[in-house]
Design a protein around this motif. Structure first.
Motif, PDB file in Angstrom:
ATOM      1  N   SER A  96      18.740 -44.193  25.135  1.00 25.10           N
ATOM      2  CA  SER A  96      17.288 -44.362  25.019  1.00 25.10           C
ATOM      3  C   SER A  96      16.936 -45.812  24.737  1.00 25.10           C
ATOM      4  O   SER A  96      15.972 -46.352  25.295  1.00 25.10           O
ATOM      5  N   TRP A  97      17.713 -46.460  23.875  1.00 23.64           N
ATOM      6  CA  TRP A  97      17.443 -47.859  23.549  1.00 23.64           C
ATOM      7  C   TRP A  97      17.547 -48.730  24.807  1.00 23.64           C
ATOM      8  O   TRP A  97      16.681 -49.567  25.053  1.00 23.64           O
ATOM      9  N   ARG A  98      18.578 -48.498  25.576  1.00 24.50           N
ATOM     10  CA  ARG A  98      18.755 -49.296  26.797  1.00 24.50           C
ATOM     11  C   ARG A  98      17.631 -49.023  27.791  1.00 24.50           C
ATOM     12  O   ARG A  98      17.091 -49.954  28.404  1.00 24.50           O
ATOM     13  N   PHE A  99      17.270 -47.749  27.944  1.00 19.53           N
ATOM     14  CA  PHE A  99      16.209 -47.399  28.879  1.00 19.53           C
ATOM     15  C   PHE A  99      14.890 -48.056  28.491  1.00 19.53           C
ATOM     16  O   PHE A  99      14.206 -48.653  29.340  1.00 19.53           O
ATOM     17  N   PHE A 100      14.513 -47.982  27.217  1.00 23.91           N
ATOM     18  CA  PHE A 100      13.226 -48.521  26.795  1.00 23.91           C
ATOM     19  C   PHE A 100      13.236 -50.051  26.757  1.00 23.91           C
ATOM     20  O   PHE A 100      12.185 -50.672  26.961  1.00 23.91           O
ATOM     21  N   ARG A 101      14.386 -50.658  26.538  1.00 25.00           N
ATOM     22  CA  ARG A 101      14.445 -52.118  26.610  1.00 25.00           C
ATOM     23  C   ARG A 101      14.102 -52.582  28.020  1.00 25.00           C
ATOM     24  O   ARG A 101      13.275 -53.489  28.203  1.00 25.00           O
ATOM     25  N   GLU A 102      14.704 -51.944  29.019  1.00 25.51           N
ATOM     26  CA  GLU A 102      14.435 -52.316  30.408  1.00 25.51           C
ATOM     27  C   GLU A 102      13.013 -51.950  30.812  1.00 25.51           C
ATOM     28  O   GLU A 102      12.338 -52.706  31.512  1.00 25.51           O
ATOM     29  N   ARG A 103      12.537 -50.799  30.352  1.00 28.94           N
ATOM     30  CA  ARG A 103      11.191 -50.347  30.695  1.00 28.94           C
ATOM     31  C   ARG A 103      10.125 -51.271  30.105  1.00 28.94           C
ATOM     32  O   ARG A 103       9.150 -51.619  30.763  1.00 28.94           O
ATOM     33  N   ILE A 104      10.328 -51.672  28.849  1.00 26.60           N
ATOM     34  CA  ILE A 104       9.360 -52.550  28.190  1.00 26.60           C
ATOM     35  C   ILE A 104       9.305 -53.904  28.881  1.00 26.60           C
ATOM     36  O   ILE A 104       8.222 -54.466  29.094  1.00 26.60           O
ATOM     37  N   GLU A 105      10.451 -54.444  29.240  1.00 29.45           N
ATOM     38  CA  GLU A 105      10.466 -55.735  29.934  1.00 29.45           C
ATOM     39  C   GLU A 105       9.739 -55.637  31.271  1.00 29.45           C
ATOM     40  O   GLU A 105       8.958 -56.534  31.642  1.00 29.45           O
ATOM     41  N   LYS A 141       1.062 -59.960  21.961  1.00 31.70           N
ATOM     42  CA  LYS A 141       2.516 -59.846  21.869  1.00 31.70           C
ATOM     43  C   LYS A 141       3.058 -60.637  20.674  1.00 31.70           C
ATOM     44  O   LYS A 141       4.027 -60.228  20.033  1.00 31.70           O
ATOM     45  N   LYS A 142       2.442 -61.774  20.368  1.00 28.58           N
ATOM     46  CA  LYS A 142       2.885 -62.587  19.230  1.00 28.58           C
ATOM     47  C   LYS A 142       2.616 -61.896  17.901  1.00 28.58           C
ATOM     48  O   LYS A 142       3.375 -62.046  16.946  1.00 28.58           O
ATOM     49  N   LYS A 143       1.529 -61.144  17.842  1.00 29.81           N
ATOM     50  CA  LYS A 143       1.083 -60.559  16.576  1.00 29.81           C
ATOM     51  C   LYS A 143       1.680 -59.186  16.281  1.00 29.81           C
ATOM     52  O   LYS A 143       1.864 -58.831  15.122  1.00 29.81           O
ATOM     53  N   VAL A 144       1.955 -58.425  17.327  1.00 27.65           N
ATOM     54  CA  VAL A 144       2.344 -57.022  17.143  1.00 27.65           C
ATOM     55  C   VAL A 144       3.754 -56.793  17.687  1.00 27.65           C
ATOM     56  O   VAL A 144       4.041 -57.164  18.827  1.00 27.65           O
ATOM     57  N   PRO A 145       4.652 -56.179  16.899  1.00 28.86           N
ATOM     58  CA  PRO A 145       6.023 -55.929  17.372  1.00 28.86           C
ATOM     59  C   PRO A 145       6.068 -54.806  18.404  1.00 28.86           C
ATOM     60  O   PRO A 145       5.134 -54.008  18.511  1.00 28.86           O
ATOM     61  N   SER A 146       7.165 -54.741  19.131  1.00 29.65           N
ATOM     62  CA  SER A 146       7.312 -53.685  20.142  1.00 29.65           C
ATOM     63  C   SER A 146       7.402 -52.314  19.482  1.00 29.65           C
ATOM     64  O   SER A 146       6.962 -51.314  20.044  1.00 29.65           O
ATOM     65  N   GLY A 147       7.981 -52.280  18.274  1.00 30.01           N
ATOM     66  CA  GLY A 147       8.126 -51.012  17.566  1.00 30.01           C
ATOM     67  C   GLY A 147       9.529 -50.442  17.643  1.00 30.01           C
ATOM     68  O   GLY A 147       9.883 -49.553  16.863  1.00 30.01           O
ATOM     69  N   LEU A 148      10.331 -50.937  18.570  1.00 32.53           N
ATOM     70  CA  LEU A 148      11.700 -50.448  18.724  1.00 32.53           C
ATOM     71  C   LEU A 148      12.681 -51.496  18.199  1.00 32.53           C
ATOM     72  O   LEU A 148      12.473 -52.697  18.398  1.00 32.53           O
ATOM     73  N   PRO A 149      13.741 -51.054  17.516  1.00 30.12           N
ATOM     74  CA  PRO A 149      14.670 -52.000  16.894  1.00 30.12           C
ATOM     75  C   PRO A 149      15.345 -52.929  17.893  1.00 30.12           C
ATOM     76  O   PRO A 149      15.849 -52.483  18.923  1.00 30.12           O
ATOM     77  N   PHE A 150      15.291 -54.235  17.584  1.00 24.43           N
ATOM     78  CA  PHE A 150      15.982 -55.270  18.361  1.00 24.43           C
ATOM     79  C   PHE A 150      15.468 -55.400  19.802  1.00 24.43           C
ATOM     80  O   PHE A 150      16.161 -55.925  20.664  1.00 24.43           O
ATOM     81  N   ILE A 151      14.255 -54.911  20.051  1.00 24.31           N
ATOM     82  CA  ILE A 151      13.644 -55.080  21.364  1.00 24.31           C
ATOM     83  C   ILE A 151      12.382 -55.921  21.190  1.00 24.31           C
ATOM     84  O   ILE A 151      11.412 -55.475  20.572  1.00 24.31           O
ATOM     85  N   LYS A 152      12.412 -57.136  21.724  1.00 27.14           N
ATOM     86  CA  LYS A 152      11.272 -58.037  21.591  1.00 27.14           C
ATOM     87  C   LYS A 152      10.411 -58.097  22.836  1.00 27.14           C
ATOM     88  O   LYS A 152       9.335 -58.672  22.832  1.00 27.14           O
ATOM     89  N   GLY A 153      10.908 -57.527  23.917  1.00 21.35           N
ATOM     90  CA  GLY A 153      10.132 -57.546  25.159  1.00 21.35           C
ATOM     91  C   GLY A 153      10.528 -58.712  26.046  1.00 21.35           C
ATOM     92  O   GLY A 153      11.484 -59.426  25.779  1.00 21.35           O
ATOM     93  N   VAL A 154       9.756 -58.893  27.091  1.00 19.20           N
ATOM     94  CA  VAL A 154      10.067 -59.930  28.065  1.00 19.20           C
ATOM     95  C   VAL A 154       9.911 -61.326  27.438  1.00 19.20           C
ATOM     96  O   VAL A 154       8.990 -61.547  26.655  1.00 19.20           O
ATOM     97  N   LYS A 155      10.807 -62.213  27.797  1.00 23.24           N
ATOM     98  CA  LYS A 155      10.726 -63.585  27.297  1.00 23.24           C
ATOM     99  C   LYS A 155       9.878 -64.414  28.250  1.00 23.24           C
ATOM    100  O   LYS A 155      10.044 -64.347  29.465  1.00 23.24           O
ATOM    101  N   VAL A 156       8.972 -65.162  27.656  1.00 24.87           N
ATOM    102  CA  VAL A 156       8.059 -65.971  28.456  1.00 24.87           C
ATOM    103  C   VAL A 156       8.382 -67.439  28.247  1.00 24.87           C
ATOM    104  O   VAL A 156       8.369 -67.932  27.105  1.00 24.87           O
ATOM    105  N   GLU A 157       8.680 -68.137  29.321  1.00 21.49           N
ATOM    106  CA  GLU A 157       8.946 -69.564  29.260  1.00 21.49           C
ATOM    107  C   GLU A 157       7.644 -70.339  29.433  1.00 21.49           C
ATOM    108  O   GLU A 157       6.976 -70.228  30.455  1.00 21.49           O
ATOM    109  N   LEU A 158       7.267 -71.074  28.411  1.00 20.26           N
ATOM    110  CA  LEU A 158       6.019 -71.843  28.451  1.00 20.26           C
ATOM    111  C   LEU A 158       6.288 -73.289  28.862  1.00 20.26           C
ATOM    112  O   LEU A 158       7.319 -73.834  28.575  1.00 20.26           O
TER     113      LEU A 158
END
Length: 238
Positions: free
Chosen positions: A194-203, A221-238
């Protein structure tokens, strides 16, 4: 179109009747369940609670979709045919439960552990349905590639706690079903899968959300966490 609507209505009523029937069995006290011994009674209670939880999850997915977004309603809204992997995981949990019940029946009589699992299931179910209802017509079981005119970024309610509360709810619900059954192997397997599935789904989903809402979503995204452990979501290069 009207015939399809009537067909879905009939199937919805049938599923509700089946769920109510199953729930009535799960509500029985252990002393009224069949079997000569306490072990069999406890086993029946555990399995009934599990089946009731499973039925409630899939029926409520259909029901809330019917309330929120009836245009997207179909038999797929039950999520019963979610994927081959999902069905395989379910069958694996049933096999583990049955084999361990035969080989080591005492493992299935840990009532406090099963109660913890039931609480996880209830928490996950309530959180997911709260997320679906809060999102309203913005919620869809399928990640959307095109933004509709009515699509808005929801940040209130449970979305103020987590960016992806429906996934958080589903994550803990799925693990809770295995804790409820006292299935140690599937509990670990469900957690990892489930962790792997939701990591890919969230990204995948966040790429779309950034495309839809741009800076508004990045600030959220900066203010609110994803809610799942060790999943930060897609990384955005600025």
């Amino acid at each position: 179109m009207a015939a399809a609507g009537r067909q879905l209505g009939r199937e919805g009523r049938a599923s509700l009747a089946a769920f109510v029937l199953g729930a009535s069995v799960a509500a029985l006290p252990p002393a009224l369940l069949p079997g000569p011994g306490l072990g069999l009674q406890v086993w029946c209670l555990f399995s009934c609670r599990y089946m009731c939880s499973l039925s409630l999850f899939h029926y409520s997915e259909y029901l809330v979709t019917a309330i929120n977004n009836p245009r997207s309603l179909s038999l797929d809204s039950f999520l019963i045919n979610h994927s081959f992997e999902y069905n395989l995981a379910a069958v694996s949990s049933w096999i583990e439960f049955t084999v361990e019940k035969i080989i080591y029946p005492e493992m299935k009589q840990i009532t406090w552990l099963s109660t913890v699992g039931l609480l996880m299931v209830i928490f996950g179910e309530c959180l997911r349905k709260a997320a679906m209802l809060t999102a309203g017509s913005n919620f869809n079981h399928i990640v959307q590639n095109e933004k509709s005119d009515t699509h808005t970024l929801v940040t209130s309610g449970v979305y103020g706690w987590f960016r992806h509360p429906s996934y958080v709810g589903w994550f803990y619900w799925s693990i809770g079903t295995q804790v409820l059954l006292c299935n140690p192997i599937c509990a670990i397997g469900y957690t990892l899968a489930s962790w792997r599935f939701f990591r890919e789904r969230i990204e995948e989903e966040e790429i779309t959300l950034i495309h839809f809402f741009g800076e508004e979503y990045l600030e959220y995204k900066k203010k609110v966490p994803s809610g799942l452990p060790f999943i930060k979501g897609v990384k955005v290069e600025l």
